[in-house]
Design a protein around this motif. Sequence first.
Motif, mmCIF file in Angstrom:
data_model
loop_
_atom_site.group_PDB
_atom_site.id
_atom_site.type_symbol
_atom_site.label_atom_id
_atom_site.label_comp_id
_atom_site.label_asym_id
_atom_site.label_seq_id
_atom_site.Cartn_x
_atom_site.Cartn_y
_atom_site.Cartn_z
ATOM 1 N N LYS A 1 19.818 37.845 48.501
ATOM 2 C CA LYS A 1 20.267 39.562 48.139
ATOM 3 C C LYS A 1 20.958 39.286 50.102
ATOM 4 C CE LYS A 1 21.359 43.537 46.774
ATOM 5 N NZ LYS A 1 22.444 43.381 45.804
ATOM 6 N N ARG A 2 20.211 39.520 50.599
ATOM 7 C CA ARG A 2 20.831 39.193 51.923
ATOM 8 C C ARG A 2 21.860 38.910 52.400
ATOM 9 N NH1 ARG A 2 21.270 43.177 55.233
ATOM 10 N NH2 ARG A 2 19.272 43.937 55.094
ATOM 11 N N MET A 3 22.773 37.664 51.605
ATOM 12 C CA MET A 3 23.499 36.849 51.751
ATOM 13 C C MET A 3 24.786 37.883 51.243
ATOM 14 S SD MET A 3 25.678 34.239 49.801
ATOM 15 C CE MET A 3 25.265 34.059 48.256
ATOM 16 N N THR A 4 24.092 37.966 49.788
ATOM 17 C CA THR A 4 25.955 38.826 49.643
ATOM 18 C C THR A 4 25.882 39.899 50.162
ATOM 19 O OG1 THR A 4 23.787 39.908 47.821
ATOM 20 C CG2 THR A 4 25.161 37.860 46.781
ATOM 21 N N ILE A 5 25.122 40.742 50.563
ATOM 22 C CA ILE A 5 25.206 42.257 51.307
ATOM 23 C C ILE A 5 25.955 41.554 51.905
ATOM 24 C CG2 ILE A 5 24.371 43.635 52.905
ATOM 25 C CD1 ILE A 5 22.149 43.510 51.006
ATOM 26 N N THR A 6 25.750 40.610 53.097
ATOM 27 C CA THR A 6 26.195 39.824 54.184
ATOM 28 C C THR A 6 28.064 39.784 54.000
ATOM 29 O OG1 THR A 6 24.324 39.387 55.038
ATOM 30 C CG2 THR A 6 26.514 38.820 56.485
ATOM 31 N N ALA A 7 28.416 39.032 52.594
ATOM 32 C CA ALA A 7 28.716 37.592 52.447
ATOM 33 C C ALA A 7 30.048 39.167 52.630
ATOM 34 C CB ALA A 7 29.309 37.783 51.563
ATOM 35 N N VAL A 8 29.865 40.024 51.340
ATOM 36 C CA VAL A 8 30.587 41.430 51.413
ATOM 37 C C VAL A 8 31.205 42.097 52.589
ATOM 38 C CG1 VAL A 8 31.237 43.160 50.052
ATOM 39 C CG2 VAL A 8 29.719 41.401 49.000
ATOM 40 N N ASP A 9 30.609 42.111 53.479
ATOM 41 C CA ASP A 9 30.009 42.641 55.224
ATOM 42 C C ASP A 9 31.445 42.397 55.830
ATOM 43 O OD1 ASP A 9 29.066 44.897 54.240
ATOM 44 O OD2 ASP A 9 27.460 44.277 55.179
ATOM 45 N N VAL A 10 30.900 40.985 55.729
ATOM 46 C CA VAL A 10 32.194 39.902 57.300
ATOM 47 C C VAL A 10 33.282 39.908 56.281
ATOM 48 C CG1 VAL A 10 29.752 39.371 58.153
ATOM 49 C CG2 VAL A 10 31.070 38.005 56.186
ATOM 50 N N ARG A 11 33.764 39.965 54.658
ATOM 51 C CA ARG A 11 34.891 39.317 54.251
ATOM 52 C C ARG A 11 34.522 37.682 53.923
ATOM 53 N NH1 ARG A 11 39.684 41.600 57.312
ATOM 54 N NH2 ARG A 11 40.550 40.431 55.762
ATOM 55 N N SER A 12 33.428 37.585 53.929
ATOM 56 C CA SER A 12 33.548 35.835 54.161
ATOM 57 C C SER A 12 32.095 35.023 53.110
ATOM 58 C CB SER A 12 34.039 34.717 55.107
ATOM 59 O OG SER A 12 33.427 33.838 55.017
ATOM 60 N N SER B 1 30.955 42.177 43.044
ATOM 61 C CA SER B 1 31.600 41.064 43.825
ATOM 62 C C SER B 1 33.542 41.662 43.437
ATOM 63 C CB SER B 1 30.957 40.426 43.462
ATOM 64 O OG SER B 1 31.331 40.144 41.756
ATOM 65 N N LEU B 2 33.803 42.781 43.015
ATOM 66 C CA LEU B 2 35.365 43.389 42.442
ATOM 67 C C LEU B 2 35.884 42.808 43.795
ATOM 68 C CD1 LEU B 2 34.292 47.080 41.055
ATOM 69 C CD2 LEU B 2 35.148 45.025 39.819
ATOM 70 N N VAL B 3 36.064 43.008 44.623
ATOM 71 C CA VAL B 3 36.373 42.506 45.624
ATOM 72 C C VAL B 3 36.635 41.407 46.190
ATOM 73 C CG1 VAL B 3 37.027 42.996 48.193
ATOM 74 C CG2 VAL B 3 36.603 44.827 47.174
ATOM 75 N N PRO B 4 35.732 40.536 46.121
ATOM 76 C CA PRO B 4 36.012 38.820 46.422
ATOM 77 C C PRO B 4 36.931 38.619 45.186
ATOM 78 C CG PRO B 4 33.615 39.271 46.939
ATOM 79 C CD PRO B 4 34.699 40.701 46.552
ATOM 80 N N SER B 5 36.143 39.044 44.000
ATOM 81 C CA SER B 5 36.725 38.200 42.983
ATOM 82 C C SER B 5 38.487 39.066 42.680
ATOM 83 C CB SER B 5 36.346 38.873 41.489
ATOM 84 O OG SER B 5 34.931 38.672 41.470
ATOM 85 N N LEU B 6 38.295 40.053 43.518
ATOM 86 C CA LEU B 6 40.311 40.293 43.812
ATOM 87 C C LEU B 6 41.022 39.428 44.065
ATOM 88 C CD1 LEU B 6 42.348 42.433 42.680
ATOM 89 C CD2 LEU B 6 41.702 43.869 44.818
ATOM 90 N N GLU B 7 40.558 38.876 44.930
ATOM 91 C CA GLU B 7 40.960 38.489 45.941
ATOM 92 C C GLU B 7 41.508 36.704 45.002
ATOM 93 O OE1 GLU B 7 39.857 39.728 49.905
ATOM 94 O OE2 GLU B 7 38.040 38.793 49.351
ATOM 95 N N ARG B 8 40.311 36.809 44.373
ATOM 96 C CA ARG B 8 40.611 34.697 43.583
ATOM 97 C C ARG B 8 41.183 34.985 42.481
ATOM 98 N NH1 ARG B 8 37.378 33.298 39.567
ATOM 99 N NH2 ARG B 8 36.753 30.980 40.810
#
Length: 481
Positions: free
Chosen positions: A437-448, A79-86
């Motif tokens: 786990k599927r949710m976290t993988i998908t969330a990173v993939d779709v940027r949401s 979750s580095l990228v989402p945390s960077l964005e926030r």
Amino acid sequence: MLVLLALLSSCGAEQDSGLARVRRTGELRWGADAQGGEPYAMEDPDAPGGMRGFEVELAEALARELGVRARFVQNDWSSLVPSLERGSFDVALNGLEVTPSRSGRILFTRPYYVFHLRLLARRDDAAITGLDALKGQRVGTLANSLAWDLLQRSGVEAVPYEGVEEPYIDLEQGRVRAVLMDDIIAQRYGQPRPGLRVVGDVGEGYYAIAVRPGEEDLREALDTALGNIARSGELRAIFQRWGIDNAEQQRMVDWTDAQSREVLAPTQTARMGWGQLVLFLQAAGVTLLVSVGAMVLAIPLGVGLALTRLYGPGWAARLSTAYVELFRGTPVLLQLYVLYYGLAGVLRLDPISAAILGLGLNYAAYESEVYRAGVLAVPRGQLEAAMALGMPLRLALRRVILPQAFRVALPGVANDFIALLKDSSLVSVISVVELTKRMTITAVDVRSWLIPGALCALMYLAMSYPLSRLARHLEARLERG
């Protein structure tokens, strides 16, 4: 007036550019995950609270070039990228690979390291000669990495891990057929294992520093700093100290802006579609399988523990009490790690079996207390009357006590089952791709995180709500006799 000044100053702070913010605060906050281990960033055993690693030294050199100090911020790698964005930190610097999906979402600096994707297999498995030989096979890697993207396109079953050592443990135990990781990771965690061999390098990638969109000035300053560090020889000196230098790294010294544009040009943005929905449904099925299987194990074991504590011989009652206290008093996450990885040498379990067994053993401790309370709620005189009529203890428990105890325990059992559905998300640490786990993988993939998170919540609700209704129906039926 003071409140107004505070508001004005905070508004001004929010309007700072990335570079101005860093210089105003006097620190470059860089996000990384200490779990990544050597040689990236890790806790320093010789200096409690301190950090060491080649990226620690790189962050300090960059901060020095910017005229500030470096401050490490712990964050889960996935979750580095989402945390960077926030706004949790200024930059993400932790073996973050340049991929088309990330390039379409964040800004990258010029690369600071070039790596290769290295495929390892078991030494006794000569059939593995490359990715083409692994069609339909389980191959371990880090989720949302460059290797993950490559495996997804190669027709293999990519198995996601959160740590860098666990995939190689599973490879040794035969739980996966191969492991694809960055060569830095493979050299330290895979290749020293005598039972594994290098199949070959199947791709190339770059590590770069991630910056929030809109903070081009900070990226340009970091690019300049990286160039200065590379040309002065300091960058490769850092690599040499950590044993990761090679001839390929001269490219980082000679790197040009044209090369940056070429590497960062491909971008890709995934979208939620029917394919993702199918994956969510499959993951929900895994969640249901693990939860039902664990509860089927927990209920009879819990009943046995409760009856042993109440009516068993002293030594057996003490053992049952110790079991309950052990499994209730230690984190289920730790229990899963010990069962799956710690006992791998003596107890070979596939991920699903380990998940069911681990959660079942843990929840049996809680179920035993629910049933013990149910048994104690039945007036003791009923047991005495049954035994006075000549019933053996076992028959009295089965015919008189347990039916009434079950009625008392039913709400607690139903509540535990619903809790188990949600706790099943913990089994992702042993490479089970369940719903969360599927949710976290998908969330990173779709940027949401909003849409995947909402879909995940709806699926959990769809599974748990009927259970609540069923429990209430059974309670009403039992009340009517």
